[in-house]
Scaffold this active site. Structure first.
Site, PDB file in Angstrom:
ATOM      1  N   LYS A 100      77.916  23.074  57.283  1.00 49.54           N
ATOM      2  CA  LYS A 100      78.935  23.710  56.452  1.00 49.54           C
ATOM      3  C   LYS A 100      80.309  23.411  57.043  1.00 49.54           C
ATOM      4  O   LYS A 100      80.564  23.683  58.214  1.00 49.54           O
ATOM      5  CB  LYS A 100      78.704  25.218  56.378  1.00 49.54           C
ATOM      6  N   GLY A 161      85.959  37.741  54.721  1.00 48.75           N
ATOM      7  CA  GLY A 161      85.906  39.060  55.364  1.00 48.75           C
ATOM      8  C   GLY A 161      86.660  40.159  54.632  1.00 48.75           C
ATOM      9  O   GLY A 161      86.732  41.285  55.116  1.00 48.75           O
ATOM     10  N   ALA A 187      82.347  33.670  50.936  1.00 53.57           N
ATOM     11  CA  ALA A 187      83.506  34.459  51.363  1.00 53.57           C
ATOM     12  C   ALA A 187      84.004  35.482  50.347  1.00 53.57           C
ATOM     13  O   ALA A 187      84.155  35.174  49.167  1.00 53.57           O
ATOM     14  CB  ALA A 187      84.677  33.558  51.732  1.00 53.57           C
ATOM     15  N   GLY A 188      84.231  36.683  50.848  1.00 52.04           N
ATOM     16  CA  GLY A 188      84.887  37.712  50.050  1.00 52.04           C
ATOM     17  C   GLY A 188      83.981  38.643  49.277  1.00 52.04           C
ATOM     18  O   GLY A 188      84.433  39.630  48.708  1.00 52.04           O
ATOM     19  N   ASN A 209      78.170  37.369  54.844  1.00 53.33           N
ATOM     20  CA  ASN A 209      78.120  37.782  56.247  1.00 53.33           C
ATOM     21  C   ASN A 209      78.661  39.194  56.410  1.00 53.33           C
ATOM     22  O   ASN A 209      77.911  40.148  56.568  1.00 53.33           O
ATOM     23  CB  ASN A 209      78.860  36.785  57.141  1.00 53.33           C
TER      24      ASN A 209
END
Lengths: 258, 66
Positions: A100, A161, A187-188, A209
């Protein structure tokens, strides 16, 4: 039902949920959350070994790279040179070709530097890597990445995040519609329903994550995401009903007692 | 004695210390690590080379990340 598999860079996966391994309280929690998520791919970072502490536990002691696919990530790289260095080192560690790429452009938003990202993609593809690329939710940039041989397009839902969810559904949809390689929202994502929305838009997968690691109960949240991704995928495959501006009764209007 | 820079820290080594010996000292032999020596990646087949004064070495591994 016909098997519905995710194919990336020549590999096949049952799960459409990829999870990150950062920000957990312990390796034990990381492991339990990953297992609860039923993810088959986990993202990992490459960093210096702490040479002052020989007894420090290693991630590989908890998550066996032979059992779960490690996806080396260039998180924290702000230029192409650093990103290439990380991925070449990662390849040396275990022959990983599926990677990635993430080249950041700004510390506050962690938005990608697309120029450096595109250049890195070109180089990595030439070197035989299968590159999954973190990018802006911009269909034009996504198309360029695909043309340069990206194995998957990974548009952000919102800043890394932030947990703000999908800010531009329309763009994510456009990217999905035009792409011949998998589109994985990265993401997000803030909570399980955000992942369902991404899947309902037709995306091929999501990467989570912080939304798991930073929830109050990460193991339960990991399971919630597993279910949310499956629900969203099924909902997409089933095809939603048409929206109407006025009510349409659910019960027959004929034979009403009056 | 050879003074090298290892992961950003100054480290003194006995003469004729190989990469393999160094990894053994740090309990990292046969672990999933990669080595960069003076900016070049060293494949595991070449771990028998000796480290010399002023070498800059990086040992990296996988950690949790997003």
């Amino acid at each position: 039902m016909k098997s519905d598999l995710l194919k990336i860079g020549g590999k096949t996966f049952k799960s459409r949920l990829i999870v990150g391994t950062g920000k957990y309280k312990s390796f034990k929690e990381t492991k339990d959350a990953v297992l609860a998520s039923k993810a088959e791919i986990v993202t990992v970072a490459v960093r210096r070994v702490n040479i002052l502490d020989k007894k420090k536990p290693l991630l590989t002691d908890y998550l066996d790279p032979k059992k779960i696919l490690y996806l080396p990530n260039t998180a924290g790289c702000f230029n192409s040179k650093d990103a290439l260095r990380i991925l070449r080192l990662a390849r040396e560690m275990g022959g990983w070709k599926l990677v990635k790429l993430e080249v950041l452009g700004d510390k506050k938003t962690l938005y990608p530097n697309m120029l450096e990202t595109i250049n890195s993609t070109k180089t990595l593809v030439k070197e035989g890597f299968k590159v999954m690329v973190y990018c802006n939710d911009d269909p034009l940039q996504a198309k360029i990445l695909e043309d340069y041989g990206a194995s998957a397009i990974m548009p952000l839902a919102s800043p890394i995040g932030s947990g703000l969810g999908i800010q531009n559904k329309y763009n994510i949809m456009l990217i999905k519609k035009q792409s011949k390689v998998p589109v994985i929202v990265d993401a997000g994502i803030g909570t399980a329903s955000d992942a369902t929305i991404a899947m309902e838009l037709g995306c091929d997968g999501v990467l989570i994550n912080s939304a798991i690691a930073k929830s109050k109960k990460p193991i339960i949240m990991a399971k919630a995401f597993k279910d949310a991704v499956i629900s969203g995928r099924n909902s997409y495959l089933a095809g939603r009903m048409k929206k109407n501006f006025y009510a349409l009764p659910s019960s027959p209007t004929e034979g009403v007692i009056n | 004695m050879a003074k090298i820079q290892l992961n950003g820290k100054k480290v003194s080594l006995k003469n004729r210390t190989s990469i393999k010996q160094l990894l053994l000292n740090y309990k990292l032999l046969n672990k999933r690590v990669a080595i960069e020596l003076n900016g070049k990646i060293i494949p595991s087949t070449k771990y028998n080379i000796y480290l010399k004064d002023k070498d800059i070495m990086e040992i990296v591994h996988f950690i949790g990340g997003g």
